[in-house]
Design a protein around this motif. Sequence first.
Motif, PDB file in Angstrom:
ATOM      1  N   MET A   1       0.785  -1.283  -0.034  1.00  0.00           N
ATOM      2  CA  MET A   1      -0.146  -0.037   0.027  1.00  0.00           C
ATOM      3  C   MET A   1       0.871   1.398  -0.007  1.00  0.00           C
ATOM      4  O   MET A   1       1.827   1.268   0.792  1.00  0.00           O
ATOM      5  N   SER A   2       0.605   2.208  -0.930  1.00  0.00           N
ATOM      6  CA  SER A   2       1.627   3.335  -0.982  1.00  0.00           C
ATOM      7  C   SER A   2       0.879   4.385  -0.438  1.00  0.00           C
ATOM      8  O   SER A   2      -0.433   4.472  -0.228  1.00  0.00           O
ATOM      9  N   SER A   3       1.571   5.471   0.064  1.00  0.00           N
ATOM     10  CA  SER A   3       0.813   6.532   0.761  1.00  0.00           C
ATOM     11  C   SER A   3       1.395   7.874  -0.018  1.00  0.00           C
ATOM     12  O   SER A   3       2.442   7.769  -0.751  1.00  0.00           O
ATOM     13  N   CYS A   4       1.136   8.947   0.472  1.00  0.00           N
ATOM     14  CA  CYS A   4       1.285  10.462  -0.072  1.00  0.00           C
ATOM     15  C   CYS A   4       1.893  11.103   1.075  1.00  0.00           C
ATOM     16  O   CYS A   4       1.111  11.463   1.971  1.00  0.00           O
ATOM     17  N   LEU A   5       2.827  12.005   0.776  1.00  0.00           N
ATOM     18  CA  LEU A   5       3.351  12.890   1.935  1.00  0.00           C
ATOM     19  C   LEU A   5       3.536  14.230   1.215  1.00  0.00           C
ATOM     20  O   LEU A   5       4.235  14.306   0.160  1.00  0.00           O
ATOM     21  N   MET A   6       3.020  15.365   2.046  1.00  0.00           N
ATOM     22  CA  MET A   6       3.067  16.647   1.431  1.00  0.00           C
ATOM     23  C   MET A   6       4.264  17.190   2.122  1.00  0.00           C
ATOM     24  O   MET A   6       4.632  17.088   3.406  1.00  0.00           O
TER      25      MET A   6
ATOM     26  N   LEU B   1       4.407  14.040  -2.509  1.00  0.00           N
ATOM     27  CA  LEU B   1       5.346  12.987  -2.801  1.00  0.00           C
ATOM     28  C   LEU B   1       4.803  11.720  -2.692  1.00  0.00           C
ATOM     29  O   LEU B   1       4.163  11.277  -1.615  1.00  0.00           O
ATOM     30  N   ALA B   2       4.478  10.987  -3.545  1.00  0.00           N
ATOM     31  CA  ALA B   2       3.932   9.704  -3.456  1.00  0.00           C
ATOM     32  C   ALA B   2       5.135   8.495  -2.985  1.00  0.00           C
ATOM     33  O   ALA B   2       6.138   8.767  -3.528  1.00  0.00           O
ATOM     34  N   LEU B   3       4.642   7.996  -1.865  1.00  0.00           N
ATOM     35  CA  LEU B   3       5.724   6.955  -1.371  1.00  0.00           C
ATOM     36  C   LEU B   3       5.495   5.673  -1.957  1.00  0.00           C
ATOM     37  O   LEU B   3       4.300   5.401  -2.406  1.00  0.00           O
TER      38      LEU B   3
ATOM     39  N   ASP C   1      12.623   7.227   1.125  1.00  0.00           N
ATOM     40  CA  ASP C   1      11.539   6.237   0.982  1.00  0.00           C
ATOM     41  C   ASP C   1      12.000   5.065   0.225  1.00  0.00           C
ATOM     42  O   ASP C   1      12.407   4.901  -0.916  1.00  0.00           O
ATOM     43  N   GLY C   2      12.259   4.055   1.178  1.00  0.00           N
ATOM     44  CA  GLY C   2      13.251   2.888   0.781  1.00  0.00           C
ATOM     45  C   GLY C   2      14.679   3.302   0.176  1.00  0.00           C
ATOM     46  O   GLY C   2      15.184   3.999   1.253  1.00  0.00           O
TER      47      GLY C   2
END
Length: 121
Positions: free
Chosen positions: A1-6, A12-14, A98-99
């Motif tokens: 599952m990916s997340s998004c960070l502002m 930024l799509a993680l 991110d990884g």
Amino acid sequence: MSSCLMIGAVALALSGDRFTLEWTHSVEKIEWREEWIVNRRGLRLLKAWVKGSGAGMEPGPNAVRDGDWWVWRPNLPPQPELVLAASGATPSAWLLCDGDDCREIGAEPGEAITLRPCPES
């Protein structure tokens, strides 16, 4: 599952739901690392590492030594946002990973940088 960070006004799509922050303390010159998870409730600190201690850099109460690092799991509620200073006084920028994909933020003096989960679409 990916997340998004502002990061400020940039989304930024993680690749997953976690990221790490790394930096060097401006006064003590001690390395610090944190692992965060992004979810609907905010940003939750999962784990912290510090390579020593000093002014404002003390390991957590349950810290254990792992090589050069003190490691512990902070017990904090989810945070709605993180505000990172961009003073230019630190020996390095914030490193957000991110990884295996890392980027420097806050390398130049300027306004503080706010990290928060992306608004739900």
